[in-house]
Design a protein around this motif. Structure first.
Motif, short mmCIF file in Angstrom:
data_model
loop_
_atom_site.label_atom_id
_atom_site.label_comp_id
_atom_site.label_asym_id
_atom_site.label_seq_id
_atom_site.Cartn_x
_atom_site.Cartn_y
_atom_site.Cartn_z
N PHE A 95 0.67 -1.37 0.03
CA PHE A 95 -0.12 0.01 0.08
C PHE A 95 0.88 1.45 -0.13
O PHE A 95 0.28 2.52 0.00
N GLY A 96 2.09 1.08 -0.26
CA GLY A 96 2.90 2.42 -0.47
C GLY A 96 2.72 2.85 -1.74
O GLY A 96 3.08 4.13 -2.04
N ASP A 97 1.87 2.34 -2.41
CA ASP A 97 1.67 2.90 -3.95
C ASP A 97 0.54 4.32 -3.90
O ASP A 97 0.55 4.81 -4.60
N VAL A 98 0.08 4.09 -2.56
CA VAL A 98 -1.05 5.30 -2.66
C VAL A 98 -0.74 6.38 -3.06
O VAL A 98 -1.40 7.26 -3.74
N GLY A 294 4.17 -1.88 -9.93
CA GLY A 294 3.36 -0.94 -8.77
C GLY A 294 4.09 0.47 -8.91
O GLY A 294 5.22 0.78 -9.13
N MET A 295 3.11 1.20 -8.38
CA MET A 295 3.59 2.80 -8.62
C MET A 295 4.67 3.05 -7.61
O MET A 295 5.41 4.25 -7.63
N ASN A 296 4.91 2.31 -6.59
CA ASN A 296 5.79 2.69 -5.69
C ASN A 296 7.42 1.95 -6.00
O ASN A 296 8.22 2.32 -5.29
N THR A 297 7.45 1.37 -6.93
CA THR A 297 8.58 0.66 -7.37
C THR A 297 9.58 1.62 -8.16
O THR A 297 9.22 2.48 -9.04
#
Length: 398
Positions: A95-98, A294-297
């Motif tokens: 959920f770091g992608d948020v 994922g967006m946080n990567t």
């Protein structure tokens, strides 16, 4: 032919003031790049701009504002893109992608908000008060520092000075076009260009050249719908080819003579280390080709290098795969087709030229909705000004 518009004096003052404050906060937001406590000031400034503009959209609609067809279509595409971004987060329970997803949504929201405003020179000219101060501060620091090469001003990286000078020059060019004191703006444009050279940012110089070429050829590019589509298609094809071909240049026979010429005349290598990042990163993309990681990567998570991907398109493929990348490109294509629907408005023409330069710049950086967000917001602002000219002078509301 230039579009014209009539506005109530009170409206002009309110819009001018709002735009002035937002623009000032975006430039203050450049402090987010600093490696000190002042970075928090920059972060707060950018956060305020994003919150204000995204909330502002709802108030505009509640007060009877009309949403334009292109804006509505962009919102639909953004909703689809958001779902695609959420999928890897749920799949991997990361959920770091948020925050990155919210940042993407709010950047596009910022574009939509600015495009609602009915902008002309009377409202934009105030921005040059801040632009002049911003450029002269950096110029004075360059002089005091002894005219250094690789000038980074008070930023940790010289690659930041070039973009700030280039994107703020958009407003200087408008001033040079419409102001009575043209000589002042020509001088400031010269100062801005000198600082771009001093920053030694090759990607910005390529972007400057791109903007000039597109601006000059604007009427040819916009001559027909087929040419507009073909131009954008060739552009994206070239960007993707660049990702997959550029890292492998050392494998070709012509590389060594070309590299020697580059080192002799510029003191820089052709590769700049990106091949060490892009080759393994493209291999990792193929392992999660559809929805990405994922967006946080970030690149470091996959290949171990302590460096960014330095390419928006490769970074997007890594984070949200070919499906997400395709939707993002459709959003950009939608904006491009709307801008190129107008041939003769100076603002639209300049905005379109800068948009292509922005897309070229993203081959070397990730600024449109990640990393140096203050640069990204300048980029969205420039594109939005062109859209605002079209939306507010065409009857296409729904």
């Amino acid at each position: 032919m230039e579009y014209s518009s009539q506005n109530k004096p009170g409206t002009i003052k309110v819009v001018s003031l709002v735009l002035f404050v937002l623009y000032s906060l975006i430039l203050i937001g450049s402090m987010n790049a600093l490696e000190s406590s002042l970075s928090n000031v920059g972060l707060l400034a950018l956060g305020f701009v994003l919150l204000f503009t995204n909330i502002g959209i709802f108030f505009m609609l509640l007060n009877g504002g009309k949403i334009y067809k292109t804006q509505f279509f962009i919102i639909i595409l953004l909703s689809i893109l958001t779902v695609i971004c959420i999928y890897p987060m749920l799949r991997d329970r990361d959920f770091g992608d948020v925050m990155n997803i919210l940042q993407l949504i709010m950047c596009v929201g910022f574009l939509i908000y600015i495009s609602f405003l009915n902008l002309d020179y009377s409202k934009i000219k105030m921005l040059n008060l801040v632009t002049v101060v911003f450029i002269l501060v950096h110029f004075c620091l360059w002089i005091v520092s002894g005219f250094p090469r690789m000038f980074s001003s008070f930023y940790p990286n010289p690659n930041l000075v070039g973009p700030y000078m280039f994107y703020t020059s958009f407003f200087l060019i408008i001033g040079a076009k419409f102001s009575r004191i043209k000589i002042v703006y020509y001088f400031l444009l010269l100062v801005s260009f000198v600082l771009m050279l001093a920053s030694d940012s090759r990607s910005i110089l390529i972007s400057v050249l791109t903007a000039i070429v597109v601006f000059v050829l604007w009427k040819l590019i916009t001559i027909s719908k087929f040419v507009r589509i073909l131009f954008f298609g060739l552009l994206i094809t070239a960007f993707l080819s660049f990702i997959f071909i550029y890292p492998h240049l050392p494998e070709y026979r012509f590389y060594i003579p070309l590299e020697n010429w580059m080192l002799t005349h510029t003191g820089k290598s052709i590769m700049s280390g990106r091949n060490d990042i892009w080759i393994p990163l493209t291999a990792m993309v193929e392992q999660q080709p559809y929805f990405g990681y994922g967006m946080n990567t970030v690149a470091t998570d996959l290949i171990g290098h302590d460096k960014s991907a330095h390419n928006l398109y490769l970074n997007t493929l890594m984070q949200i795969g070919y499906v997400g990348f395709s939707v993002l490109i459709i959003i950009l294509f939608t904006i491009w087709m709307r801008l190129t629907s107008v041939k003769d408005d100076f603002f639209v023409r300049l905005s379109g030229a800068y948009m292509v330069a922005i897309l070229v710049h993203q081959n070397f950086e990730i600024t449109l909705f990640q990393n140096q967000l203050s640069i990204g917001m300048l980029q969205w602002l420039i594109i939005a000004i062109g859209l605002s000219r079209i939306f507010n002078n065409k009857k296409e509301g729904i």
